[in-house]
Scaffold this motif. Structure first.
Motif, PDB file in Angstrom:
ATOM      1  N   PRO A 136      17.089   8.464  -5.277  1.00 13.41           N
ATOM      2  CA  PRO A 136      18.195   8.375  -4.319  1.00 13.41           C
ATOM      3  C   PRO A 136      17.791   8.747  -2.906  1.00 13.41           C
ATOM      4  CG  PRO A 136      18.406  10.352  -5.672  1.00 13.41           C
ATOM      5  CD  PRO A 136      17.279   9.556  -6.257  1.00 13.41           C
ATOM      6  N   LYS A 137      16.610   9.309  -2.742  1.00 10.45           N
ATOM      7  CA  LYS A 137      16.154   9.664  -1.402  1.00 10.45           C
ATOM      8  C   LYS A 137      15.845   8.413  -0.580  1.00 10.45           C
ATOM      9  CE  LYS A 137      13.836  14.026  -2.623  1.00 10.45           C
ATOM     10  NZ  LYS A 137      12.559  14.759  -2.551  1.00 10.45           N
ATOM     11  N   SER A 138      15.869   8.582   0.730  1.00 12.26           N
ATOM     12  CA  SER A 138      15.461   7.491   1.610  1.00 12.26           C
ATOM     13  C   SER A 138      13.941   7.371   1.572  1.00 12.26           C
ATOM     14  CB  SER A 138      15.908   7.769   3.050  1.00 12.26           C
ATOM     15  OG  SER A 138      15.111   8.798   3.627  1.00 12.26           O
ATOM     16  N   VAL A 139      13.419   6.229   2.026  1.00 10.07           N
ATOM     17  CA  VAL A 139      11.972   6.043   2.032  1.00 10.07           C
ATOM     18  C   VAL A 139      11.299   7.059   2.953  1.00 10.07           C
ATOM     19  CG1 VAL A 139      11.958   3.609   1.385  1.00 10.07           C
ATOM     20  CG2 VAL A 139      12.192   4.232   3.798  1.00 10.07           C
ATOM     21  N   PHE A 140      12.014   7.542   3.959  1.00  8.41           N
ATOM     22  CA  PHE A 140      11.407   8.516   4.867  1.00  8.41           C
ATOM     23  C   PHE A 140      11.357   9.901   4.242  1.00  8.41           C
ATOM     24  CE2 PHE A 140      12.935   5.098   7.602  1.00  8.41           C
ATOM     25  CZ  PHE A 140      11.750   4.779   8.229  1.00  8.41           C
ATOM     26  N   GLN A 141      12.327  10.231   3.424  1.00  8.39           N
ATOM     27  CA  GLN A 141      12.234  11.467   2.655  1.00  8.39           C
ATOM     28  C   GLN A 141      11.044  11.403   1.700  1.00  8.39           C
ATOM     29  OE1 GLN A 141      16.422  11.007   1.388  1.00  8.39           O
ATOM     30  NE2 GLN A 141      16.684  13.174   1.890  1.00  8.39           N
ATOM     31  N   LEU A 142      10.869  10.250   1.074  1.00  4.93           N
ATOM     32  CA  LEU A 142       9.739  10.082   0.166  1.00  4.93           C
ATOM     33  C   LEU A 142       8.421  10.146   0.920  1.00  4.93           C
ATOM     34  CD1 LEU A 142      11.117   7.165  -2.045  1.00  4.93           C
ATOM     35  CD2 LEU A 142      11.198   9.622  -2.508  1.00  4.93           C
ATOM     36  N   MET A 143       8.398   9.630   2.148  1.00  4.08           N
ATOM     37  CA  MET A 143       7.182   9.665   2.941  1.00  4.08           C
ATOM     38  C   MET A 143       6.748  11.102   3.210  1.00  4.08           C
ATOM     39  SD  MET A 143       4.989   7.555   4.396  1.00  4.08           S
ATOM     40  CE  MET A 143       5.951   6.041   4.443  1.00  4.08           C
ATOM     41  N   ILE A 144       7.703  11.989   3.456  1.00  6.57           N
ATOM     42  CA  ILE A 144       7.384  13.391   3.682  1.00  6.57           C
ATOM     43  C   ILE A 144       6.822  14.009   2.405  1.00  6.57           C
ATOM     44  CG2 ILE A 144       8.369  15.654   4.221  1.00  6.57           C
ATOM     45  CD1 ILE A 144      10.428  14.087   5.992  1.00  6.57           C
ATOM     46  N   GLU A 145       7.469  13.718   1.269  1.00  4.32           N
ATOM     47  CA  GLU A 145       6.974  14.219  -0.009  1.00  4.32           C
ATOM     48  C   GLU A 145       5.560  13.705  -0.274  1.00  4.32           C
ATOM     49  OE1 GLU A 145       9.721  14.236  -3.370  1.00  4.32           O
ATOM     50  OE2 GLU A 145       8.174  13.212  -4.538  1.00  4.32           O
ATOM     51  N   GLY A 146       5.355  12.408  -0.066  1.00  8.99           N
ATOM     52  CA  GLY A 146       4.031  11.830  -0.279  1.00  8.99           C
ATOM     53  C   GLY A 146       2.992  12.407   0.664  1.00  8.99           C
ATOM     54  N   SER A 147       3.399  12.744   1.881  1.00 11.48           N
ATOM     55  CA  SER A 147       2.467  13.321   2.849  1.00 11.48           C
ATOM     56  C   SER A 147       1.968  14.683   2.388  1.00 11.48           C
ATOM     57  CB  SER A 147       3.143  13.445   4.216  1.00 11.48           C
ATOM     58  OG  SER A 147       3.520  12.185   4.718  1.00 11.48           O
ATOM     59  N   SER A 154      14.520  -3.511   8.662  1.00 10.11           N
ATOM     60  CA  SER A 154      13.702  -2.919   9.726  1.00 10.11           C
ATOM     61  C   SER A 154      13.222  -1.520   9.360  1.00 10.11           C
ATOM     62  CB  SER A 154      14.500  -2.868  11.034  1.00 10.11           C
ATOM     63  OG  SER A 154      15.681  -2.092  10.883  1.00 10.11           O
ATOM     64  N   ILE A 155      14.026  -0.797   8.590  1.00  8.08           N
ATOM     65  CA  ILE A 155      13.615   0.546   8.166  1.00  8.08           C
ATOM     66  C   ILE A 155      12.420   0.454   7.217  1.00  8.08           C
ATOM     67  CG2 ILE A 155      14.340   2.562   6.824  1.00  8.08           C
ATOM     68  CD1 ILE A 155      17.114   2.237   8.006  1.00  8.08           C
ATOM     69  N   SER A 156      12.443  -0.549   6.341  1.00  6.97           N
ATOM     70  CA  SER A 156      11.321  -0.732   5.429  1.00  6.97           C
ATOM     71  C   SER A 156      10.040  -1.074   6.197  1.00  6.97           C
ATOM     72  CB  SER A 156      11.624  -1.834   4.416  1.00  6.97           C
ATOM     73  OG  SER A 156      12.666  -1.448   3.549  1.00  6.97           O
TER      74      SER A 156
END
Length: 540
Positions: A189-200, A238-240
């Motif tokens: 349910p997180k946004s892709v940007f939340q996931l990007m932080i987790e992945g970082s 555009s967010i993707s």
């Protein structure tokens, strides 16, 4: 505990390692029209973005620094802060008519006399009625990442997140563990940007554990999640695009970091083994070779020839590595078949056909030898490390009981590369060698649905015996099999010109490839310009 994880992450960051996660952080916090400007023409601004402040659109400018800021560092940064506040040159999207806010970001703290100096300067600007500035330090970043409801790193199965970090710290993580964990990103349910932080956080922890290869893979897994979540959106989300670009930048950061650690010793197999080998070098050496050419090949294919000297150095190294290291031609299982793709495409763009020919010939001999005389063959693309080793070494040890495996995805990759590159004589040789040892080429095909992003789906089609023509008589210059004629050029990522992202899917999933995506990279570069009408070897 999570606060400690994020604090360790921030404390261990290299400055440019924070670029992609900072873009993700800004987007998750509601900023938009975000642009990364770091470079020769940043004019004091690493990033610009817009946000609404009390109902009014506001132009933000950010300068980011890694680590603690002492008085000396602060004095050096003050000029950049003045450019943040006052300079009007930045980017076409930088709106000088809007109210401006300048933000100095550090992943550490202001220490020593720096806090007093910063406050004194801020007070001076206020008295003068000038634009002032804000400081985001480590504590501000920790609070946002761990508690802000727009990010909430801890909100989605953080137990699994912490468990993965523990595996990394203990040196017990594999590429399969990373891929398996990243599946939760596809439906989170997180946004892709939340996931990007987790992945970082995960990628940086892997870097610290000396697993830059898995840091790169984490970035590729984030790209997979981005496109899986917005597959077929029209117009393109555009967010993707922003998230996928950030994923590419993360991959670029870690892959260049990996290349920086590659030395001339890696072009001498004996020295390479002496410095990087282990007691199990007969297994780890080919894996290290294949992972190196796969990731550096992907990096070469990602970066356009604008940065020609640096990219040229990278391309020369990849080709020299292929030529020097026999381990590149000794994949220990079908899992490493896809590693050959970026290596071959890079050599083709370097116009080094002989290196590709030698590589594929050596792979053909290696694979055929594993199947010859009723050999056990090589394990499947989804096999666990123990299965790979048992199948590779089983002939030599009586206690290992494994049935002979006749299938080979490696054979399919060799034949498809030979076909698509127009190496007709090599195609004939490889096909005859594989037939002689009763080896069966296999492959998986996927429709243009979200099935192409996952390992298991009822929509995937498995071909247990891939058919090829008896001898090299291609149609359309390269097609010598039914699946060549079925090869699609209208996958979503192809349609939106994200061919590199599509190519990278193979490195995440390990069991499939996309021929028309390969063909996108069949361009010979010369003097920084594509050579129009470059011909395949068989056409010359």
């Amino acid at each position: 505990m999570l606060n400690g994880v994020v604090e360790h992450y921030l404390d261990s960051l290299e400055e440019r390692e924070f670029d992609s996660p900072f873009i993700a952080l800004l987007r998750a916090l509601g900023y938009y029209d975000i642009h990364f400007l770091h470079g020769s023409f940043e004019f004091g601004k690493d990033f610009i973005a817009k946000a609404r402040v009390e109902g009014s659109e506001t132009q933000y400018a950010f300068q980011t620094k890694a680590g603690d800021i002492n008085r000396t560092t602060w004095d050096a940064a003050r000029g950049q802060i003045d450019m943040l506040r006052t300079d009007t040159i930045a980017h076409p999207s930088f709106d000088t008519t809007l109210p401006r806010k300048a933000v100095f970001v550090t992943t550490g703290r202001l220490v020593g006399a720096a806090p007093a100096a910063a406050q004194n300067y801020r007070d001076h600007l206020a008295r003068m009625g000038e634009i002032t500035f804000t400081i985001w330090d480590k504590q501000d970043l920790i609070q946002s990442i761990t508690t802000d409801p727009r990010i909430l790193l801890a909100s989605d199965a953080h137990g699994a997140f912490l468990m993965l970090l523990g595996q990394i710290d203990e040196g017990k993580v594999t590429d399969q563990d990373i891929e398996r964990y990243s599946r939760r990103w596809l439906s989170s349910p997180k946004s892709v940007f939340q996931l990007m932080i987790e992945g970082s956080v995960i990628a940086q922890r892997l870097r610290i554990a000396a697993r830059l290869d898995l840091s790169c893979l984490t970035a590729l897994a984030l790209i997979r999640a981005t496109w899986s979540r917005t597959h077929t959106h029209d117009p393109v989300d555009s967010i993707s695009v922003l998230a996928a670009d950030a994923g590419e930048q993360m991959f670029r950061q870690y892959a260049w970091n990996l290349f920086d650690r590659c030395g001339e010793d890696m072009l001498e197999p004996i020295n390479f083994l002496r410095h990087h080998g282990s007691l199990a070098s007969h297994v780890t050496y080919p894996i290290l070779c294949l992972r190196t050419v796969e990731l550096l090949g992907l990096l070469y294919l990602l970066d356009a020839p604008g940065d020609q000297p640096r990219r040229d150095e990278l391309g020369k190294f990849v080709v020299s590595f292929i030529q020097a290291n026999p381990g590149v031609a000794h994949p220990i299982s079908d899992r490493w078949a896809v590693s050959l793709i970026p290596a071959a495409l890079t050599a083709f763009q370097r116009d080094d056909i002989q290196s590709i020919r030698d590589l594929l010939q050596n792979v053909t001999k290696w694979v055929a030898d594993r199947y010859d005389s009723n050999g056990l063959g090589l394990s499947a693309a989804d096999s666990a490390p123990r299965e790979e080793v048992d199948c590779l070494l089983g002939d030599s040890f009586e206690h290992i009981q494994i049935s002979r495996r006749t299938e080979s995805y490696l054979a399919t990759i060799v034949l498809d590369l030979a076909a698509i590159l127009g190496l007709g004589d090599l195609f004939n040789t490889a096909r005859n060698e594989f037939l002689a040892v009763d080896l069966v080429p296999t492959m998986i095909e996927s429709p243009d649905t979200t099935a192409q992003y996952v390992l298991r789906s009822g929509e995937l089609s498995f071909t247990p015996n891939v058919e090829y023509v008896e001898s090299w008589q291609p149609q359309d210059g390269w097609k010598v099999a039914p699946h060549h004629k079925r090869a699609r050029s209208d996958y979503y990522l192809q349609r939106i010109d994200r061919h590199w992202d599509h190519l990278a899917l193979s490195s995440v999933l390990r069991d499939r490839h996309y021929l028309e995506t390969w063909r996108h990279f069949l361009v010979v570069w010369g003097a920084g310009t594509a050579v129009a009408g470059a011909k395949f070897p068989s056409q010359q």
